[in-house]
Design an enzyme around this catalytic site. Structure first.
Site, short mmCIF file in Angstrom:
data_model
loop_
_atom_site.label_atom_id
_atom_site.label_comp_id
_atom_site.label_asym_id
_atom_site.label_seq_id
_atom_site.Cartn_x
_atom_site.Cartn_y
_atom_site.Cartn_z
N LYS A 59 -10.15 0.31 -2.36
CA LYS A 59 -10.01 -0.04 -0.94
C LYS A 59 -10.44 1.14 -0.07
O LYS A 59 -9.98 2.26 -0.25
CB LYS A 59 -8.57 -0.44 -0.60
CG LYS A 59 -8.37 -0.75 0.89
CD LYS A 59 -6.97 -1.24 1.19
CE LYS A 59 -6.74 -1.38 2.69
NZ LYS A 59 -5.39 -1.90 3.02
N ASP B 159 0.86 -1.18 0.00
CA ASP B 159 0.00 0.00 0.00
C ASP B 159 0.90 1.23 0.00
O ASP B 159 1.46 1.60 1.04
CB ASP B 159 -0.90 0.01 1.23
CG ASP B 159 -1.95 -1.10 1.21
OD1 ASP B 159 -1.70 -2.14 0.57
OD2 ASP B 159 -3.00 -0.92 1.84
N LYS C 162 -6.94 3.64 -3.02
CA LYS C 162 -7.28 3.53 -1.61
C LYS C 162 -7.52 4.92 -1.02
O LYS C 162 -6.80 5.86 -1.32
CB LYS C 162 -6.14 2.82 -0.87
CG LYS C 162 -6.30 2.69 0.63
CD LYS C 162 -5.12 1.93 1.22
CE LYS C 162 -5.11 1.97 2.74
NZ LYS C 162 -3.93 1.27 3.31
#
Length: 243
Positions: free
Chosen positions: A201, A105, A171
């Site tokens: 996400k 991430d 995300k």
């Protein structure tokens, strides 16, 4: 592992196992001890979440704890502000893979995005994606935007750049800034990406089962939380009550 969700998402159509496999369990607090990381990994194995997301210094520990459990190991790159140099982010990504991470991430360079340096932002993401997938072809790359610091136009541009660079997910946030996942942001991110190429996400301030389900309904595929037991135990209790 990506759990296939029903076409209509609701408490009635979901199972506890489905919900668990949407969860990336976060173990990212800076003061978290090694014993707490180990206990968190054991919890992830017990609840069979999709992955655990740990600090890069804890990847080796998590990989050892979760070997053979079916729970993936993830970590964060350029966390939490995204302002380390591209070379450092690439090195951090490759080191994390060597230590056992299969999900990364990464925080995009927020200041460069807001400065309109779109080519630089895209190139950085692509360099990390290309390097990581060359080292580990099935590596999953998620790009963190920090939506609370961006305008809607900047969020749309971040989606475009991330998708062009080959990222697997976009995300919402790190969970360490001024806001978390909002339904409006998730809908915007889903509408601004191709669902056949890029997943979404939700992360940041998701603390209840009801809000997790709302996030899934808004287009999220993965959910970053740190309260997995409360959410899954609530799901099990509600499903038992419906039976």
């Amino acid at each position: 592992m990506l759990m296939e969700l029903p076409a209509k998402i609701s408490l009635e159509t979901l199972t506890p196992e489905m919900v668990a496999k949407t969860i990336d369990h976060a173990l990212l607090r800076p003061e978290m001890t090694i014993d707490e990381v180990i206990e968190g990994c054991r919890l992830c194995a017990k609840y069979q979440v999709a992955s655990v997301c740990v600090k890069s210094c804890d990847v080796l520990i998590a990989a050892k704890q979760l070997q053979g459990t079916g729970v993936d190991v993830g970590t964060v790159i350029g966390f939490p502000h995204g302002n380390t140099s591209t070379k450092v982010k690439v090195f951090e990504a490759l080191q994390a893979i060597d230590d056992g991470a299969v999900e990364l991430d990464m925080v995009l360079n927020i200041a460069h995005l807001k400065s309109g340096l779109y080519n630089e932002v895209r190139e950085e993401i692509q360099l990390i994606v290309d390097a990581a997938k060359a080292r580990l072809p099935n590596c999953c790359i998620k790009v963190i935007f920090e939506c609370s610091l961006l305008t809607d136009e900047e969020k749309v541009m971040a989606c475009k750049l991330s998708e062009e660079a080959g990222a697997d997910y976009v995300k919402t946030s790190t969970g360490f800034s001024t806001g978390g996942a909002t339904i409006a942001d998730l809908k915007l991110m889903r509408a601004s990406t191709d669902p056949k190429k890029t997943r979404v996400k939700a992360s940041g301030r998701i603390r209840t089962l009801d809000y997790l389900i709302e996030c899934l309904q808004a287009g999220a595929d993965r959910i970053g939380v740190s309260v997995t037991p409360a959410i899954i135990d609530d799901m099990r209790a509600r499903k038992a009550a419906l039976a």
